[in-house]
Write an enzyme that holds these catalytic residues in place. Structure first.
Site, mmCIF file in Angstrom:
data_model
loop_
_atom_site.group_PDB
_atom_site.id
_atom_site.type_symbol
_atom_site.label_atom_id
_atom_site.label_comp_id
_atom_site.label_asym_id
_atom_site.label_seq_id
_atom_site.Cartn_x
_atom_site.Cartn_y
_atom_site.Cartn_z
ATOM 1 N N SER A 109 5.639 5.165 0.979
ATOM 2 C CA SER A 109 6.365 4.863 2.205
ATOM 3 C C SER A 109 6.941 3.474 2.044
ATOM 4 O O SER A 109 6.339 2.626 1.383
ATOM 5 C CB SER A 109 5.424 4.859 3.420
ATOM 6 O OG SER A 109 4.814 6.110 3.582
ATOM 7 N N CYS A 110 8.103 3.237 2.623
ATOM 8 C CA CYS A 110 8.713 1.910 2.582
ATOM 9 C C CYS A 110 9.255 1.618 3.970
ATOM 10 O O CYS A 110 10.056 2.396 4.498
ATOM 11 C CB CYS A 110 9.832 1.867 1.536
ATOM 12 S SG CYS A 110 10.595 0.236 1.373
#
Length: 131
Positions: A109-110
């Site tokens: 995830s970013c």
């Protein structure tokens, strides 16, 4: 018969920067390593580099130091979370990140964070399982 209870193991990496709060570098629980977020602090000086690219590079090196302290490596990482001060840096950090997770990269995830500790531009955390 009673159930066998495994004790969690705290991991402190001598080659990673000291924690900037009341937490461990990582905790090994039932064979799963949970790594705290790593800023791009230089472990020798405690200095945070100026650019997001330099911070990302050092942050991922710091994650590597914690992994090694637990007897693991980047190939054991199954999930990462990357925090950016500005999502405009996404393409640049992807190029750096890809060098550390070349084959079978982990889930990731970013997100863009409103603020990161010490005014950092990049932070990464991970979960690893020994293969």
């Amino acid at each position: 018969m009673g159930e066998m209870v495994m004790k969690n193991q705290t991991i402190l990496a001598k080659d990673a920067p000291a924690a900037v709060g009341p937490y461990s570098h990582a905790v090994l629980a039932d064979g799963v390593l949970y790594l705290s977020g790593q800023l791009g602090l230089d472990p020798a000086t405690g200095v945070l580099p100026e650019t997001v690219g330099e911070q990302a590079e050092q942050s991922l090196k710091n994650l590597g130091a914690v992994l090694r302290a637990a007897g693991m490596d980047y190939c054991d990482v199954v999930k990462t979370t990357v925090f950016l001060a500005d999502m405009k840096d996404f393409a640049e950090i992807n190029e750096i990140y890809a060098r550390y997770f070349q084959q079978d990269p982990p889930a990731r995830s970013c997100v863009q964070a409103a603020a990161l500790p010490k005014g950092a531009l990049f932070e990464a955390e991970a979960i690893a399982v020994k293969k």
